[in-house]
Structure formats: C-alpha cells, structure tokens
Design a protein around this motif. Structure first.
Motif, PDB file in Angstrom:
ATOM      1  N   MET A   9       1.627   1.123   4.260  1.00  0.00           N
ATOM      2  CA  MET A   9       1.452   0.536   2.939  1.00  0.00           C
ATOM      3  C   MET A   9       1.195   1.672   1.948  1.00  0.00           C
ATOM      4  SD  MET A   9      -0.814  -2.687   1.906  1.00  0.00           S
ATOM      5  CE  MET A   9      -2.503  -2.203   1.745  1.00  0.00           C
ATOM      6  N   VAL A  10       1.941   1.651   0.858  1.00  0.00           N
ATOM      7  CA  VAL A  10       1.680   2.637  -0.189  1.00  0.00           C
ATOM      8  C   VAL A  10       0.752   1.999  -1.201  1.00  0.00           C
ATOM      9  CG1 VAL A  10       2.675   4.077  -1.974  1.00  0.00           C
ATOM     10  CG2 VAL A  10       3.898   3.728   0.158  1.00  0.00           C
ATOM     11  N   ILE A  11      -0.319   2.666  -1.472  1.00  0.00           N
ATOM     12  CA  ILE A  11      -1.317   2.087  -2.374  1.00  0.00           C
ATOM     13  C   ILE A  11      -1.660   3.109  -3.450  1.00  0.00           C
ATOM     14  CG2 ILE A  11      -3.232   2.738  -0.866  1.00  0.00           C
ATOM     15  CD1 ILE A  11      -4.506   0.043  -1.588  1.00  0.00           C
ATOM     16  N   ASN A  12      -1.771   2.601  -4.647  1.00  0.00           N
ATOM     17  CA  ASN A  12      -2.077   3.468  -5.778  1.00  0.00           C
ATOM     18  C   ASN A  12      -3.569   3.532  -5.995  1.00  0.00           C
ATOM     19  OD1 ASN A  12      -0.149   4.810  -7.341  1.00  0.00           O
ATOM     20  ND2 ASN A  12       0.759   2.845  -7.864  1.00  0.00           N
ATOM     21  N   MET A  13      -4.129   4.715  -5.877  1.00  0.00           N
ATOM     22  CA  MET A  13      -5.536   4.855  -6.235  1.00  0.00           C
ATOM     23  C   MET A  13      -5.560   5.502  -7.608  1.00  0.00           C
ATOM     24  SD  MET A  13      -8.508   6.875  -4.237  1.00  0.00           S
ATOM     25  CE  MET A  13      -9.128   5.786  -3.000  1.00  0.00           C
ATOM     26  N   HIS A  17      -9.239   3.741 -11.503  1.00  0.00           N
ATOM     27  CA  HIS A  17      -9.983   3.488 -10.274  1.00  0.00           C
ATOM     28  C   HIS A  17     -11.352   4.132 -10.445  1.00  0.00           C
ATOM     29  CE1 HIS A  17     -11.288   3.938  -6.107  1.00  0.00           C
ATOM     30  NE2 HIS A  17     -10.493   2.945  -5.829  1.00  0.00           N
ATOM     31  N   PRO A  18     -12.404   3.462  -9.992  1.00  0.00           N
ATOM     32  CA  PRO A  18     -13.739   3.998 -10.272  1.00  0.00           C
ATOM     33  C   PRO A  18     -14.008   5.367  -9.683  1.00  0.00           C
ATOM     34  CG  PRO A  18     -13.838   1.910  -9.050  1.00  0.00           C
ATOM     35  CD  PRO A  18     -12.430   2.164  -9.336  1.00  0.00           C
ATOM     36  N   SER A  19     -13.257   5.791  -8.686  1.00  0.00           N
ATOM     37  CA  SER A  19     -13.644   7.036  -8.016  1.00  0.00           C
ATOM     38  C   SER A  19     -12.673   8.180  -8.191  1.00  0.00           C
ATOM     39  CB  SER A  19     -13.813   6.784  -6.525  1.00  0.00           C
ATOM     40  OG  SER A  19     -14.791   5.836  -6.337  1.00  0.00           O
ATOM     41  N   LEU A  28      -1.490   6.870  -2.053  1.00  0.00           N
ATOM     42  CA  LEU A  28      -1.912   6.958  -0.664  1.00  0.00           C
ATOM     43  C   LEU A  28      -0.923   6.212   0.200  1.00  0.00           C
ATOM     44  CD1 LEU A  28      -5.677   5.984  -1.016  1.00  0.00           C
ATOM     45  CD2 LEU A  28      -4.695   8.242  -1.188  1.00  0.00           C
ATOM     46  N   THR A  30      -0.863   4.489   3.669  1.00  0.00           N
ATOM     47  CA  THR A  30      -1.927   4.117   4.592  1.00  0.00           C
ATOM     48  C   THR A  30      -1.391   3.335   5.774  1.00  0.00           C
ATOM     49  OG1 THR A  30      -2.325   2.105   3.340  1.00  0.00           O
ATOM     50  CG2 THR A  30      -3.694   3.976   2.816  1.00  0.00           C
ATOM     51  N   GLU A  33      -6.456   1.242   7.489  1.00  0.00           N
ATOM     52  CA  GLU A  33      -7.305   1.942   6.519  1.00  0.00           C
ATOM     53  C   GLU A  33      -7.152   3.452   6.627  1.00  0.00           C
ATOM     54  OE1 GLU A  33     -10.914   1.223   5.027  1.00  0.00           O
ATOM     55  OE2 GLU A  33     -10.847  -0.948   5.099  1.00  0.00           O
ATOM     56  N   ILE A 354      -9.831   5.539   3.950  1.00  0.00           N
ATOM     57  CA  ILE A 354      -9.838   5.501   2.478  1.00  0.00           C
ATOM     58  C   ILE A 354     -11.207   5.925   1.944  1.00  0.00           C
ATOM     59  CG2 ILE A 354      -9.736   3.955   0.494  1.00  0.00           C
ATOM     60  CD1 ILE A 354      -7.590   2.400   1.894  1.00  0.00           C
ATOM     61  N   ALA A 355     -12.259   5.432   2.592  1.00  0.00           N
ATOM     62  CA  ALA A 355     -13.605   5.773   2.139  1.00  0.00           C
ATOM     63  C   ALA A 355     -13.832   7.280   2.199  1.00  0.00           C
ATOM     64  CB  ALA A 355     -14.635   5.054   3.000  1.00  0.00           C
ATOM     65  N   VAL A 358     -12.153   9.116  -0.693  1.00  0.00           N
ATOM     66  CA  VAL A 358     -13.005   9.062  -1.885  1.00  0.00           C
ATOM     67  C   VAL A 358     -14.078  10.146  -1.817  1.00  0.00           C
ATOM     68  CG1 VAL A 358     -14.705   7.654  -3.076  1.00  0.00           C
ATOM     69  CG2 VAL A 358     -12.579   6.638  -2.347  1.00  0.00           C
TER      70      VAL A 358
ATOM     71  N   LYS B 150      -3.578  -5.099  -3.224  1.00  0.00           N
ATOM     72  CA  LYS B 150      -3.828  -4.380  -1.969  1.00  0.00           C
ATOM     73  C   LYS B 150      -5.309  -4.091  -1.765  1.00  0.00           C
ATOM     74  CE  LYS B 150       0.757  -2.425  -1.949  1.00  0.00           C
ATOM     75  NZ  LYS B 150       1.589  -1.303  -2.391  1.00  0.00           N
ATOM     76  N   TRP B 151      -5.994  -3.805  -2.851  1.00  0.00           N
ATOM     77  CA  TRP B 151      -7.432  -3.535  -2.715  1.00  0.00           C
ATOM     78  C   TRP B 151      -8.156  -4.788  -2.248  1.00  0.00           C
ATOM     79  CZ3 TRP B 151      -8.132   1.317  -2.476  1.00  0.00           C
ATOM     80  CH2 TRP B 151      -7.423   2.202  -3.283  1.00  0.00           C
ATOM     81  N   TYR B 154      -7.652  -5.283   1.448  1.00  0.00           N
ATOM     82  CA  TYR B 154      -8.560  -4.444   2.236  1.00  0.00           C
ATOM     83  C   TYR B 154      -9.958  -5.049   2.264  1.00  0.00           C
ATOM     84  CZ  TYR B 154      -5.568  -0.405   3.029  1.00  0.00           C
ATOM     85  OH  TYR B 154      -4.603   0.424   3.467  1.00  0.00           O
ATOM     86  N   SER B 241     -16.801   1.904  -5.240  1.00  0.00           N
ATOM     87  CA  SER B 241     -16.231   3.231  -5.417  1.00  0.00           C
ATOM     88  C   SER B 241     -14.995   3.428  -4.546  1.00  0.00           C
ATOM     89  CB  SER B 241     -17.262   4.310  -5.130  1.00  0.00           C
ATOM     90  OG  SER B 241     -17.702   4.225  -3.802  1.00  0.00           O
ATOM     91  N   GLU B 242     -14.769   2.537  -3.590  1.00  0.00           N
ATOM     92  CA  GLU B 242     -13.568   2.683  -2.772  1.00  0.00           C
ATOM     93  C   GLU B 242     -12.525   1.624  -3.123  1.00  0.00           C
ATOM     94  OE1 GLU B 242     -15.253   2.259   1.104  1.00  0.00           O
ATOM     95  OE2 GLU B 242     -16.793   3.677   0.541  1.00  0.00           O
TER      96      GLU B 242
END
Lengths: 373, 351
Positions: A9-13, A17-19, A28, A30, A33, A354-355, A358, B150-151, B154, B241-242
């Motif tokens: 899965m391609v995911i946009n961070m 995004h808060p971080s 990303l 993925t 996870e 993912i965590a 971050v 997607k978020w 998860y 934050s994640e």
C-alpha cells in the motif's frame, strides 16, 4: 492453497500530517505496518531564497537567511555574516565576536529544545514539549530585549550587530543559565531514561558512521553515529577556540551508536556544552567596544567566489558566494544541513514500522524552511 | 430498577410491561445524562490536570477558572458542519459512532452507582460487562473501514488487535475478584469486601490488599484497562503523531463527539470496575464509618482511578504497536494466569 493476492500500500504521510515537522511529504510504501520504502517529496515551502539573494545587496540578504532555518536564525545570520566578512576581509571588534557567540549558542540551546520537545511529541509524550518550551521562552525573552524580535532577528549584520546588548542582559543571561542547567536533569528523568521512551528509540533506525558520512549527514545526526566532528572545534571560526567545551558523540550506553536515542541524547548533552560556552563567553565579555564600528559603508567584494561553513544546530551550514564585483551577489548557494540529513531517511527508515518512521524523522530534526528554501 | 418500576406503577401505570418499559427508558435517559455530564466534567478535569502537570494553567477564560470551557466546546461541536467523505461507505460511516457508543452504554445497565443503585443487578454482572464492552471494537473497525482513508484503516486494524488482546488480561485479572467473592454479581463482590484482615473492615477489607496476588491483579487490571480504554500510553488506534487521528480521522462534529464521549464513558467503566472489584466498591475506608453515603465513596474512588489514568497519559510516551502486543501476550496475560493460580492456592491454604 490458492494464492492470496497481496499488494503493498502506498500511503502519503504529509504534507498535512502532524509529525512531518512542517510540509514535508513522505511517500511510504507499506507492507502491513512495515514500511518498505520511503520517498521524501520536497518543495512545498520553496520561496526562491537563492534567487531572491541574487537581486539584493549583501546586507539585505540577512533577513532572508533568517527565514531559512527559522528555529536557528541567529546561527544562520552568523554563518552568512562570517562568509561575507571573510570575502571582504573584515576584522571584527572582540565584543562583537563574544556577543555573536553568546547569541549563537543560546540559539543552539533554543533550537535543540524544540527538537527535544517535538521528538517527545512524535513518540507520544506531550508533557516534555511544554517543559522545553518553558525554557526556550526565557531565551526568546533575552533575544527580545536585545533586538525586539522573538523568531526572526536580523540581528547579526555583516561587520557587526544591529544593536548592542541592553543593560541587564548579562545578569539575565546568567540567571537563565542558573535556571537552565538543573533543568536538563528534569528532561532526563521525564523522557531520556523513561523505559517506554528507551524501548521506542533505542536500537531504532541505526545509522552507521560510514553511511552517515557518505550521505553528507552532519551535526548531531553525524555525531550520534560516533563520528567526532564539529566545525566549531575542527575548523574553528569566530572565537570558538577560546572556550573549554567538549564535542558530544553517540555512545552505546542505552542502545547502539547511531540510533534514535543517541540522536536525541546528543542534543541533550550538546545543550549542556552550549551552556558552558555561553557562561565562559559572558565571563570574558569585553566591557567596551562599538558593535557597529566595523560595519562597512560599502560592501563590494572583489570578483571571485568563496565557500564558508559553520556549525548550525542541525549541522554544517555552508554558504557559497560568487561575486562579480557589484554590491549584489551573483550567486548565493546555501548548503542546508537538514537536507543532507533528511537524505538518509530511506536508508535507515525502511524496514521499520510506521511509528518508527515518525520517530526516525523526528530524531533527524529537520526544518522545512531550510530544506526547501 | 425494581424501585423505578414501582415508582412508575405508583404514578398510575397499571400494565406491568408498560411500567417496565417506561422505567427502562427513564433509566436510560438518566444514564445518558450522567455520561454527558461526566464527560463534560472529565474533559475539564483532564485539561486542568494536564495543564498543571505541564506547568501551565489550562483553560482560564470561559467562566471561573475556565469551568464553562467544555460547554463552549460542546456547543462548537454541535454546530459544526457534519462532513461525510464522498467515497465513504455511508451507512457504516454513519452507524459506526453509535455502535461504538452502544458498546460502552450497554455496560451501564449492570454498572453500580452505589449500594442498591444498579439498573439490573445481574447475577452474572461482571461477565455481562466484559462481554458487552467487546462491542466497542466493532464500532472502531467500522469507523476505520468505512472512512475510506488509509490512516483510518490502520487505526481500525490496530484497534481490533489491541482490544481483542487486552480483553484477556482484563478478564483474567477481574476473575481474581470473582474467585474471592465466589460470585459474578457486582453487589456480592462489594459486600464480600466489608470485612477482611482481622475482621476490622474499612480499607483493610478491600480485595487488593487481601493477598499479594490480588494486588498484582489490581495493577495488571489498571494497565490492561487503560489499554482497553485506548488511553495513552496505549492510545495506538488514534495515535495522533502517527495516524493523524486513526479511525476517527474523517469524523467531525457530533459524530466525532460520540467517539469522544465513548472514550470518557470507557474511562469511567474501567475506574468503577477497578473500584468495585479491588477497592471495596462503596465501602468506606474507615472501619465502622456509616455517615457518608456509599455512592460518594464509590465516586471518590473511581475519580481517583480516573485521575491515575490521566496522570499516566500526560507522563508517558506511547508504546509501539508490536511492543503493545508483547506487553499483553508476554507479560500481562501470563501474569494474570499465574495470579489466578496464586489466588486459588492462597484461598485454599492460607485463608
């Protein structure tokens, strides 16, 4: 058993995004996870700094330099001013040098405080963030009483400073140091040696020394990997050779050399060293001297080029200046430490959750204003 | 509940089924009001606690010491535009907050508020509570899946894994209290704690100091309960934050408020269960003291547990998803099993 079709899965961070510490976008890839590939996408904060600089006279570039790394404006001003001064061959009064070092190191502490606080946020601890900002506030108060600004100072000018330090500054600075030095223990108790924090950061995203060097990583990111390299000591500029302080490098007390914990902890220890430098500089500060004495009337460097580098809180900040003999630079190239540091993200972030990505991103302490310029 | 039915009958409703239905509705409304008020209060408390832990004041502007802040926030939430993403699975998306809230709401049917103040004093009360609260996970998965984000996905997956796992240590550690009272009934568990060491009563009668295993079970329950209520350091499903806001990313306004309400309702459930099973329920901590009504003790103790949850939230960083699972399966679950064994032997051989 029939084949189960799975796909990554391609995911946009980001960019919202808060971080991602601003407007960075990480693509990303993925597997569940687990992140298999990280692609940073830059440029959301591009403001044509270098092109602007070509159309301004040398001193007019300073406010733009401020806005590149907005968490370490003083260090940026300092680096740029020294580059132009070296171009012109200006000798500075002692007092100016001392004040500049005091401000640069205070700014380094302030910048590292933000780095620690936001790193805490990234791993889910909210409280250290506010503790860090409490101390940063005192530094900003010192800056404000000197030059009136709290974030973007335009304080260190080519050949001098915009203002002399006001009355009472030295006492307040001492007061800050007395207050600040014991607080470092507080951060360590609350965050650095917290069991969960260590679990989250130790041995995560380990950056080997040779990889760090080959990517051009500098500053705390490089030192955390065990490379003993600090421009303030190894290529002394300004008056850094007069002070007694140590370069902090990563160790394997808690995790392994070059992991997130070390990148974090190097900053904590560096704040202590910076506080030492500030204290010594305050002790030795010459009483008289005109801070505007050496400011040149006319800044018109001879034809030629020059590269000057200095140690910014994030690493090696370089300025490459080309002059055609006019009052405006023909070319200003800024070597951004955070950009080089961000380069390693795929190298050390792939294969983690993912965590962790971050946490790794937070430990690199990037400032998008400087990366995108 | 019986009292309520009689009250309704006295008002002139003769048919039994009608009286019972009316009583249930009255009770449901009362519980909902309590939840809403508790959430208002708990949000305010949370902000004040976090403020003081973080060396600041928290809300100060709306009313005296910001006491009306949460009311202002609620009004804001109520008037907010309700957005449903275009590609969301509409029915599921709309249903999810209510399913999630239902899971926590149903628990209140068997949750005591004081002596003789349980809607339905089931003889399998604890069992019912553990069973019904599992519904929560369905709501979160629905929210995560239907948002088409997607978020959120998860967040939903994490939530499923987490709640399903942590149910086991929660159930096993509560079982210790059940063993000591030889009953699943909440009132029986509390009454069992009136006397204890030396027959003095007071706090010496409470389960958590009856034997070392019960104390360990209490700690395990606090940790696992915090995880089940999705509170930091275990708030992975919505770790901001994640995962931005995890399963709740796409929600706004009132729907989001329901998730929020459910979270605080869950905190209260965890606190009341800890109080009832380990901290003597509505029994007074002072031996022989009968002056203060039982429900006040229950509320005070439960608020203490709520405060501990808040304290932990504003002190600790968050665990990673695999560490969360390790904590559950490698530490809490074996410890909880061992506890049951320990309590059993203790009760047979020592007392």
């Amino acid at each position: 058993m029939p084949d189960i079709r799975t796909e990554e899965m391609v995911i946009n961070m980001g960019p919202q995004h808060p971080s991602t510490h601003g407007v960075l976008r990480l693509k990303l890839r993925t597997d569940g996870e687990i992140v298999t590939h990280i692609d940073p996408v830059l440029g959301y904060l591009h403001r044509c700094f270098e092109k602007h600089a070509e159309n301004l006279e040398y001193p007019q570039v300073v406010p733009f330099v401020d806005r590149c790394d907005y968490l370490a404006s003083m260090n940026n001003d300092h680096g740029y001013a020294m580059a132009v001064e070296k171009f012109l061959g200006i000798e500075l009064p002692e007092r100016v040098e001392y004040i500049r070092v005091i401000f640069a190191e205070l700014q380094r502490i302030a910048s590292h405080l933000v780095a620690l606080g936001t790193f805490g946020l990234d791993v889910g601890a909210f409280t250290p963030f506010l503790y860090c900002f409490r101390e940063r506030e005192m530094i900003l108060d010192l800056f404000e009483m000197t030059c009136g600004a709290r974030l973007l100072y335009n304080y260190i000018w080519v050949g001098g400073l915009s203002h002399d330090i006001p009355e009472g500054f030295v006492e307040k600075a001492y007061e800050f140091l007395d207050h600040f030095e014991p607080k470092i223990k507080e951060y360590n108790d609350l965050l650095s040696y917290n069991k969960i924090f260590i679990e989250r950061t130790a041995d995560v995203g380990t950056l080997p020394a040779d990889v760090a060097i080959s990517y051009g990583a500098t500053g705390p990111v490089l030192r955390a990997s065990g490379v003993d390299w600090d421009l303030r000591r190894d290529e002394p500029y300004s008056i850094y050779d007069r002070f007694d302080w140590d370069v902090v490098v990563g160790n394997d007390d808690v995790g392994s050399v070059g992991d997130c914990w070390n990148r974090y902890y190097v900053r904590v220890a560096e704040m202590e060293e910076s506080a030492k430098i500030v204290r010594q500089a305050l002790d030795q500060l010459p009483v008289d001297g005109d801070v505007k004495e050496a400011i040149p009337r006319k800044i018109r460097p001879d034809k030629g080029d020059l590269y000057f580098r200095s140690e910014n809180p994030r690493g090696e900040l370089g300025f490459y200046l080309v002059s055609d003999g006019s009052p405006k630079p023909m070319r200003v190239k800024m070597r951004s430490p955070a950009l080089a540091n961000l380069g390693v993200i795929d190298e050390i972030g792939s294969g983690w959750l993912i965590a962790d990505v971050v946490a790794i991103l937070g430990s690199l302490d990037i400032v998008l204003g400087e990366i995108d310029r | 509940m019986q009292g309520l039915i009689e009250l309704v009958q006295n008002l002139g409703v003769t048919a039994d089924w009608l009286a019972a239905t009316l009583a249930v509705i009255v009770y449901a409304v009362l519980v909902f009001l309590f939840l809403a008020l508790f959430a208002l209060f708990a949000v305010y408390l949370e902000r004040k606690v976090s403020g003081h832990i973080q060396d600041r004041l928290g809300p100060m502007r709306v009313g005296w010491h910001g006491i009306l802040q949460t009311i202002a926030d609620t009004v804001k939430l109520l008037t907010k535009e309700d957005i449903i993403p275009e590609n969301a699975d509409r029915p599921l998306f709309i249903l999810a907050p209510f399913v999630l809230f239902l899971g926590t709401y149903l628990v209140y049917a068997a949750l005591p508020f004081g002596p003789n103040a349980t809607a339905s004093n089931l003889n399998i009360g604890l069992f019912y509570i553990i069973a019904v609260s599992s519904l929560v996970v369905i709501g979160t998965i629905m929210a995560g899946y239907s948002s088409n984000n997607k978020w959120s996905l998860y967040g939903g997956m994490r939530s499923a894994a987490q709640i399903v796992s942590y149910e086991i240590p929660v159930g096993l550690s509560l079982l210790v209290g059940v063993m000591m009272a030889s009953s699943l009934n909440m009132s029986a568990i509390v009454i069992n704690q009136t006397t204890g060491i030396g027959g003095i009563g007071g706090f010496l009668g409470w389960n958590f100091i009856q034997n070392p295993f019960a104390f360990i079970a209490f700690v395990v329950y606090l940790v696992a309960g915090t995880a089940e209520a999705n509170r930091t350091p275990f708030d992975l499903p919505e770790s901001e934050s994640e995962l931005v806001a995890g399963a709740y990313t796409e929600y706004s306004g009132m729907r989001w408020a329901f998730f929020f309400l459910a979270e605080y309702a869950n905190m209260w459930i965890v606190a009341v269960l800890a109080t009832v099973v380990f901290l003597g329920g509505w029994n007074s901590p002072i031996p022989g003291e009968t002056f203060v009504p039982g429900w006040i003790w229950l509320f005070l103790k439960a608020l203490g547990v709520v405060f501990i949850q808040m304290w932990a939230r504003w002190t600790f960083p968050r665990l990673r998803v695999d560490q969360l699972m390790v904590t559950c399966w490698k530490y809490l679950t074996p410890i909880a099993f061992f506890n049951i064994l320990g309590v059993g032997f203790w009760m047979i051989f020592i007392g």
